[in-house]
Design a protein around this motif. Structure first.
Motif, short mmCIF file in Angstrom:
data_model
loop_
_atom_site.label_atom_id
_atom_site.label_comp_id
_atom_site.label_asym_id
_atom_site.label_seq_id
_atom_site.Cartn_x
_atom_site.Cartn_y
_atom_site.Cartn_z
N UNK A 186 -44.43 17.46 24.03
CA UNK A 186 -44.63 15.92 24.10
C UNK A 186 -43.17 14.88 24.44
N UNK A 187 -42.82 16.14 23.03
CA UNK A 187 -41.61 15.23 23.11
C UNK A 187 -40.15 15.38 24.16
N UNK A 188 -40.52 16.37 25.37
CA UNK A 188 -39.74 16.38 26.65
C UNK A 188 -39.67 15.20 27.46
N UNK A 189 -41.55 15.32 27.43
CA UNK A 189 -42.34 14.63 28.59
C UNK A 189 -42.21 13.32 28.12
N UNK A 190 -42.43 13.04 26.70
CA UNK A 190 -42.23 11.44 26.22
C UNK A 190 -40.62 11.12 27.31
N UNK A 191 -39.65 12.18 26.87
CA UNK A 191 -38.35 11.34 27.17
C UNK A 191 -38.11 10.83 28.75
N UNK A 192 -38.63 12.04 29.94
CA UNK A 192 -38.55 12.28 31.17
C UNK A 192 -39.38 10.88 31.95
N UNK A 193 -40.74 11.47 31.13
CA UNK A 193 -41.39 10.41 31.90
C UNK A 193 -41.54 8.71 31.01
N UNK A 194 -41.44 8.79 30.30
CA UNK A 194 -41.26 7.44 29.59
C UNK A 194 -39.68 7.02 29.38
N UNK A 195 -38.98 7.32 28.72
CA UNK A 195 -37.14 6.72 28.70
C UNK A 195 -36.61 7.07 30.00
#
Length: 817
Positions: A404-413
């Protein structure tokens, strides 16, 4: 295309006589026999290249001349290498010379000779023969020939692998794998060339031993050589180390696809060996941040592995060392960029290794996890995180780790804060396209991140629109369709907001009396902050749209002619077509009804760019017809909203395109044959609403400065009234009365509501046709609302058939003179 002088030279080259050409060949041979080649030789070679390339026929050079030109490929002067290679590509090789040439010159190979070799390969057999010779050259030791030729051998092999990987045999693959292992893991650890510590009178005996290689932070390297090691000079095997790493990933992919699968016993042995490594001290990279290498203490059992597995093992060790080296503080910015590039390649190589051998995942994942933890807080490493995300996507499920932390970074920040980085945008969208199916199935954050992803499109539409043409269908679901439609329509507003967001950080706040951007002041104002924050939201689900859209459009009015906003607006119609083509495959009737309401509502809530508004209305009109044809019951379900829209006279002038199609839909599908719920009362109320609009626009002149109603709108209203009257015969007299008055008014002279005489004639003719049909109500219903078996094919619209002619004949017969 060419200047006059250039055309003259080309013409002379084409028309040269054979006798003159032979003399030129002889003169050039004499020039090439000399020890030094000056300007005259160079000019003659240029002329030879022009003569050979100016004609569509391929010539054969005399054997002596060809031999001399071939010898220039190994000339120390690179301009002669380039020119001789270009000349030889325009000629036919002498019979049987190709193989001899390759055998004689393989040890003197350079990039230009390599390009010539590839261009002369005419078949797979030629490529296979060339590949075998190149690999035999790799077998020779450094003392057998010049080592610098190996640096040109690997790129040629890499090119052959790209075009024809099946040219390699199992022996070839084994040999190259062994050589790559040697170059990657066992290159020299001293700098190339001796370093003198003496002064001007230093002699040979006073020279020191070669210095050891260093790390990027200046410390002496304590482990094997990699591409991230530095020194004042490099040895040949160190250069081969760099070349080997550059082609390692491609080789692993090719080797995996060409070679046959391993047996179950081999797989079990590899798994046992890998597990033994996973419990060794190789995994300390996750526990501590020491820069001392943990790779060198590898078990000696790796030497017992087959070549393919040994290459994977050494690739793993090499990449792990690169990851350790990337944690050092480089002294130069270029070295920092090199660290990032090597990290990207190292993670990609580790991904390839784990794809080929899943047992390595448990050894590699701790290293990747630690690397992500180190880089995730620094956005300057965003391009490195994408290969890490690829690794998590491919192997995260097997390793049972939380992604989840990976996707939060890739699709978020990433899209939220780095939308203006073109390189990251390209690589992120490429990552999405390559993994589209896996992302849809395994990453729920992907679909709900479309407000963030669309920032990339809003910022640089021309560069990424092709990517979104492929990605958009995957974002359309029953749960996101309505919000996604609103977001697409608001893309120009989002583009303007992103510009304001960047400007607000670099421009000073305007003084009360000063001149500045009103939209920028509004962006900074707390009163309107909520509007802009909604546009800048990172995830879907906050709401389909906002309440004060008209206010937002007023605030962004000055942005309507900004180039970035205009470019973004030009891409929206294309994406809307893709959206509607996709949504009909996933939507139920309730969702389609909602989309119809959105189209009616948003037709008047668009950023004020006239061309953009016109294109959106055209798209809405097209797909409104498709939706109603797909689900005719939509017209009855949404009859109140459709009648409200069609009953507004202002829409005739401001929304001509979509208004015309709404009226047509009401006249076409408001019928018992389309929906049994359609009552006489509903038909009558629709008739009265359309009748009032038609009477209003044809009984008075338009207001000063306003245009006359479009003839198509008037004829569509007349046709819709006639269709409705044919289904409720009590309404026929009212339509007939209006049509007869129309004919009378037109005969009396010009009318205020139609400025063009030809348009008026067409309107009157259409009215007479409808009037004639309504005199026979049974015929009128069959013609105006034909049954499906008549509509397919549409005989009454096919100009190659007699139906249109018969309709006109019927009009003439029933028309009273």
């Amino acid at each position: 295309m060419y200047s006059h002088g250039s055309e003259s030279l080309i013409k002379q080259a084409r028309e040269i006589q054979e006798s003159e050409l032979q003399k030129f060949y002889s003169r050039l041979v004499k020039l090439l026999q000399g020890k030094e080649h000056g300007h005259e030789t160079f000019d003659s070679l240029q002329r030879l290249h022009l003569i050979l390339s100016a004609t569509k026929y391929t010539r054969t050079l005399p054997p002596e001349l060809q031999k001399r030109v071939v010898s220039l490929l190994s000339s120390p002067a690179e301009h002669l290498q380039v020119l001789s290679s270009a000349v030889l590509r325009e000629t036919l090789p002498l019979s049987g010379q190709e193989l001899n040439y390759n055998q004689e010159n393989i040890s003197q190979l350079n990039s230009h000779a390599a390009a010539l070799l590839l261009s002369q390969a005419r078949s797979r057999a030629d490529l296979s023969s060339l590949c075998a010779q190149l690999l035999r050259g790799l077998e020779s030791r450094q003392s057998d020939g010049p080592a610098h030729s190996l640096t040109h051998t690997l790129p040629v092999l890499n090119t052959i692998l790209t075009h024809s990987p099946e040219c390699l045999t199992e022996d070839h693959m084994t040999l190259l794998s062994k050589k790559l292992v040697d170059w990657l893991r066992y290159a020299s650890i001293t700098q190339g060339g001796g370093v003198s510590s003496g002064g001007f009178f230093t002699g040979p005996r006073s020279r020191q031993q070669p210095a050891p290689i260093a790390e990027l932070d200046g410390t002496v390297s304590g482990d094997f050589f990699t591409v991230l090691c530095v020194g004042q000079g490099f040895t040949d095997d160190q250069w081969m180390n760099v070349y080997s790493f550059s082609m390692l990933r491609h080789w692993l992919l090719t080797y995996h696809s060409v070679s046959n699968g391993n047996t179950t016993a081999d797989t079990a042995n590899r798994l046992q060996l890998s597990l033994s490594h996973s419990f060794s001290n190789d995994d300390r990279s996750e526990v501590d941040g020491s820069v001392v290498s943990m790779v060198s203490a590898t078990s000696s059992s790796s030497r017992l592995l087959p070549p393919k597995e040994r290459l994977r093992e050494k690739a793993f060790q090499y990449c792990q060392r690169l990851i350790e080296q990337s944690d050092r503080k480089a002294h130069k910015r270029t070295d920092t960029d090199l660290q990032k590039a090597c990290l990207v390649e190292a993670v990609c190589v580790l991904d390839c290794v784990c794809v080929e051998d899943a047992s390595l995942v448990y050894r590699v994942f701790p290293c990747i996890k630690a690397l992500f933890g180190r880089l995730s807080s620094d956005l300057s490493f965003a391009r490195v995180v994408l290969p890490i995300a690829q690794f998590y996507l491919n192997h995260g499920e097997m390793a049972a780790v939380d992604c989840e932390s990976v996707w939060k970074l890739v699709f978020g920040r990433f899209p939220s804060e780095l939308f203006n980085n073109p390189f990251l945008a390209h690589e992120l969208l490429r990552f999405l396209r390559m993994n589209l199916e896996n992302l849809q199935l395994r990453v729920p954050q992907y679909i709900h991140s479309f407000p963030n992803l669309l920032k990339l499109l809003a910022w640089d539409s021309p560069a990424v629109v092709d990517d979104f043409v492929d990605l958009l269908p995957s974002l359309v679901t029953a749960g996101t369709a309505v919000e996604l439609l609103h977001t697409l329509l608001d893309l120009p507003c989002l583009s303007a907001t992103l510009v304001l967001q960047l400007r607000s950080t670099c421009l000073p706040i305007s003084e009360p009396g000063g001149r500045g951007l009103l939209s920028l002041d509004a962006f900074r104002s707390p009163s309107f902050r909520g509007l802009f924050l909604f546009l800048l939201r990172g995830e879907a689900g906050a709401g389909d749209t906002m309440d004060r859209l008209s206010t937002l459009h007023e605030l962004l009015a000055e942005a309507a002619d900004w180039p970035r906003v205009v470019q973004c607006a030009q891409t929206v119609p294309v994406l809307l077509h893709i959206f509607f083509n996709t949504v009909i495959t996933v939507a139920d009737e309730k969702l389609l009804a909602h989309l119809v309401l959105v189209m009616l509502e948003r037709s008047s809530l668009l950023l004020n760019i006239p061309k953009y508004i016109k294109e959106i209305h055209r798209v809405f009109s097209c797909h409104l017809l498709r939706l109603c044809k797909l689900q005719p019951s939509l017209v009855v379900d949404q009859s109140h909203e459709l009648l409200e829209f069609a009953g507004a006279t202002a829409n005739v002038y401001s929304k001509e395109e979509i208004y015309t199609h709404v009226v047509w839909v009401l006249g076409e599908y408001l019928s018992v044959s389309c929906d049994s719920r359609c009552s006489v009362r509903l038909i009558t109320s629709c008739f009265e609403a359309l009748e009032a609009v038609l009477f209003e626009i044809t009984s008075s002149a338009p207001s000063p400065g306003a245009a006359c109603p479009a003839p198509r709108v008037i004829t569509t209203l007349m046709s819709a009234l006639a269709k409705l009257a044919s289904r409720s015969h009590d309404l026929i007299p009212r339509v007939s009365l209006f049509l007869s008055k129309l004919r009378t008014v037109a005969r009396s002279g010009s009318v205020a509501w139609c400025s063009d005489e030809e348009d008026l004639v067409a309107i009157v003719m259409r009215g007479e046709e409808l009037w004639s049909l309504l005199k026979a109500p049974g015929v009128a219903q069959s013609v105006l609302t034909p049954p499906p078996h008549v509509m397919t094919p549409q005989w009454h619209r096919d100009t190659n058939l007699a139906m249109p002619l018969r309709l006109r004949a019927l009009t003439n017969l029933t028309h009273s003179q």
